[in-house]
Design a protein around this motif. Structure first.
Motif, mmCIF file in Angstrom:
data_model
loop_
_atom_site.group_PDB
_atom_site.id
_atom_site.type_symbol
_atom_site.label_atom_id
_atom_site.label_comp_id
_atom_site.label_asym_id
_atom_site.label_seq_id
_atom_site.Cartn_x
_atom_site.Cartn_y
_atom_site.Cartn_z
ATOM 1 N N LEU A 58 2.248 25.104 -74.735
ATOM 2 C CA LEU A 58 3.511 25.121 -75.471
ATOM 3 C C LEU A 58 3.387 24.168 -76.656
ATOM 4 O O LEU A 58 2.645 23.183 -76.584
ATOM 5 N N PRO A 59 4.115 24.414 -77.753
ATOM 6 C CA PRO A 59 4.096 23.468 -78.878
ATOM 7 C C PRO A 59 4.734 22.141 -78.487
ATOM 8 O O PRO A 59 5.504 22.054 -77.521
ATOM 9 N N SER A 60 4.435 21.112 -79.240
ATOM 10 C CA SER A 60 4.876 19.759 -78.898
ATOM 11 C C SER A 60 6.390 19.646 -78.806
ATOM 12 O O SER A 60 6.904 18.854 -78.005
ATOM 13 N N ALA A 61 7.116 20.421 -79.591
ATOM 14 C CA ALA A 61 8.581 20.332 -79.571
ATOM 15 C C ALA A 61 9.177 20.849 -78.268
ATOM 16 O O ALA A 61 10.347 20.593 -77.976
ATOM 17 N N MET A 62 8.362 21.512 -77.457
ATOM 18 C CA MET A 62 8.881 22.131 -76.232
ATOM 19 C C MET A 62 8.368 21.490 -74.955
ATOM 20 O O MET A 62 8.658 21.968 -73.857
ATOM 21 N N CYS A 63 7.613 20.402 -75.059
ATOM 22 C CA CYS A 63 7.061 19.811 -73.833
ATOM 23 C C CYS A 63 6.945 18.293 -73.970
ATOM 24 O O CYS A 63 6.797 17.759 -75.075
ATOM 25 N N PRO A 64 6.993 17.575 -72.856
ATOM 26 C CA PRO A 64 6.890 16.107 -72.884
ATOM 27 C C PRO A 64 5.428 15.659 -72.881
ATOM 28 O O PRO A 64 4.884 15.258 -71.851
ATOM 29 N N CYS A 65 4.785 15.730 -74.043
ATOM 30 C CA CYS A 65 3.344 15.447 -74.107
ATOM 31 C C CYS A 65 3.031 14.020 -74.546
ATOM 32 O O CYS A 65 1.863 13.613 -74.563
#
Length: 410
Positions: free
Chosen positions: A120-127
């Motif tokens: 998932l792109p960074s805006a959608m996950c707690p990375c």
């Protein structure tokens, strides 16, 4: 499809279970004769199930934009888990494989959590690290998403229900403040149930609904249950680093489905799961040594143990004793292996929280536990706000069931 509630208790079924109980509406029968014959058993739980049916809307209440798809449409068989994930490009990819309806055995011997990616792109996950530490107790998926700056169309809750349910249980036990003051580790014993020998409530005197829940209709496949599923998603426990800053967390993951070749294996989760963006800062995560200088830095360590908890307890506790025990989707009333484990928990007096897929399974478990403890539950049965927002396909009742749906403790 929901099967006949009287299946296996007498004469063979004559067809599909299309005749629902007119009182509770939660169970079905293949014929009037099976319904009549089963009433002596069913009347004990009929009233409870009727009330649970009235609470169906509450079970399905999630804040996500995809909630209708993941709950009502999957429950009504308008969608499947696989079709839901395909729509989002997540079907049979990495961490998401075990959420598919077509999932197979996932306890791969060469599995490496270090290769995990949210896809998932960074805006959608707690990375990456959260923007700020928690200032209050998290009590809903909405509050977690807001804290982690995630949009409500992100599906990461399908995986993060594992660490969030664990975190919420610790808060319910009133351990949150004590944990924040710990100078040492928070030690968690995480108990899996897969491949216990199943019975229909014989050990704890559970009533006939156990036959429906776990005797003739199994939750084992799909979905995969712990700790085999956790082995394929082990990196999601890295989110505990954000939930418990400054605390070193150690999880002993115990269960019969741990492969023999992995018994005793030790793992360290010192980074968050990475996103799919090539230029995200999560690709530049600091090393463990560098992170040690960060006052907010935590690591999560795990050790795998093959076997039943009561059999391995002395080995596990040679060097440390648990602060907390958790048993997700336990199926206590169905598995005789739980009896000596519950007796051990009673003896060692360590706080423990269990969960199950539906309220009736939790009721049966509570009956077993209280009969062993000779005392009421220390934490009454309650709906888990961090239950997985993905309905179980082909559940045993005309009620939606969710992974980690109801919590209760001793």
């Amino acid at each position: 499809m929901v099967e006949c509630a009287a299946r296996g208790t007498g004469t063979p079924c004559v067809g599909p279970a299309t005749r629902r109980c007119g009182l509770c509406g939660a169970v079905s029968y293949c014929s009037p004769s099976h319904q009549i014959a089963h009433w002596g058993h069913h009347k004990e739980e009929c009233g409870r199930l009727e009330q649970q049916m009235r609470d169906m809307d509450t079970l399905n209440d999630f804040p996500f934009t995809f909630s209708t798809e993941a709950t009502f449409q999957v429950f009504a068989k308008e969608l499947t888990r696989c079709s839901f994930l395909k729509k989002r490009g997540l079907h049979q990819t990495g961490l998401w494989k075990s959420e598919c309806s077509c999932a197979t055995s996932l306890a791969s011997l060469d599995y490496s959590w270090r290769m995990d990616n949210w896809d998932l792109p960074s805006a959608m996950c707690p990375c990456t690290e959260p923007q700020h530490n928690l200032s209050s107790i998290l009590s809903s998926w909405e509050s977690y998403y807001k804290w982690r700056c995630l949009p409500l169309h992100s599906p990461v809750s399908f995986l993060l229900h594992l660490p969030l349910s664990m975190f919420y249980g610790i808060q319910l036990l009133g351990m949150g403040r004590a944990v924040s003051r710990m100078d040492d580790k928070l030690r968690i014993h995480y108990l899996g149930t897969r491949f216990f020998d199943k019975i229909a409530g014989a050990r704890c005197g559970a009533n006939a609904i156990t036959h429906i829940l776990v005797g003739t209709i199994s939750f084992e496949d799909p979905p995969v249950i712990g700790p085999e599923k956790e082995l394929s998603q082990i990196s999601v426990f890295g989110e505990l680093r954000a939930l418990f800053p400054n605390i070193q967390i150690h999880i002993d993951l115990i269960g019969p489905s741990i492969p023999l070749s992995r018994d005793g294996e030790q793992l360290v989760l010192d980074n968050y799961i990475r996103c799919s963006d090539m230029d995200c800062s999560c690709k530049l995560s600091m090393s463990t040594a560098e992170n040690a200088c960060n006052t907010n830095y935590s690591i999560v360590s795990l050790q795998l143990w093959k076997g039943l908890y009561h059999d391995r307890f002395k080995d596990i506790t040679k060097e440390s004793f648990p602060n907390y025990i958790t048993a997700p989707n336990a199926g206590v009333a169905a598995y005789p292996g739980w009896v000596p484990t519950i007796e051990l928990i009673k003896e060692i007096k360590v706080p423990a929280i269990f969960s199950d897929y539906c309220e009736e399974a939790a009721n049966l478990a509570a009956s077993c536990i209280t009969s062993i403890f000779d005392a009421p539950l220390s934490l009454p049965i309650q709906l888990n706000p961090f239950r997985q927002p993905f309905v179980v396909e082909d559940g045993p009742l005309h009620l939606p069931c969710y992974s980690n749906c109801f919590l209760f403790g001793m």
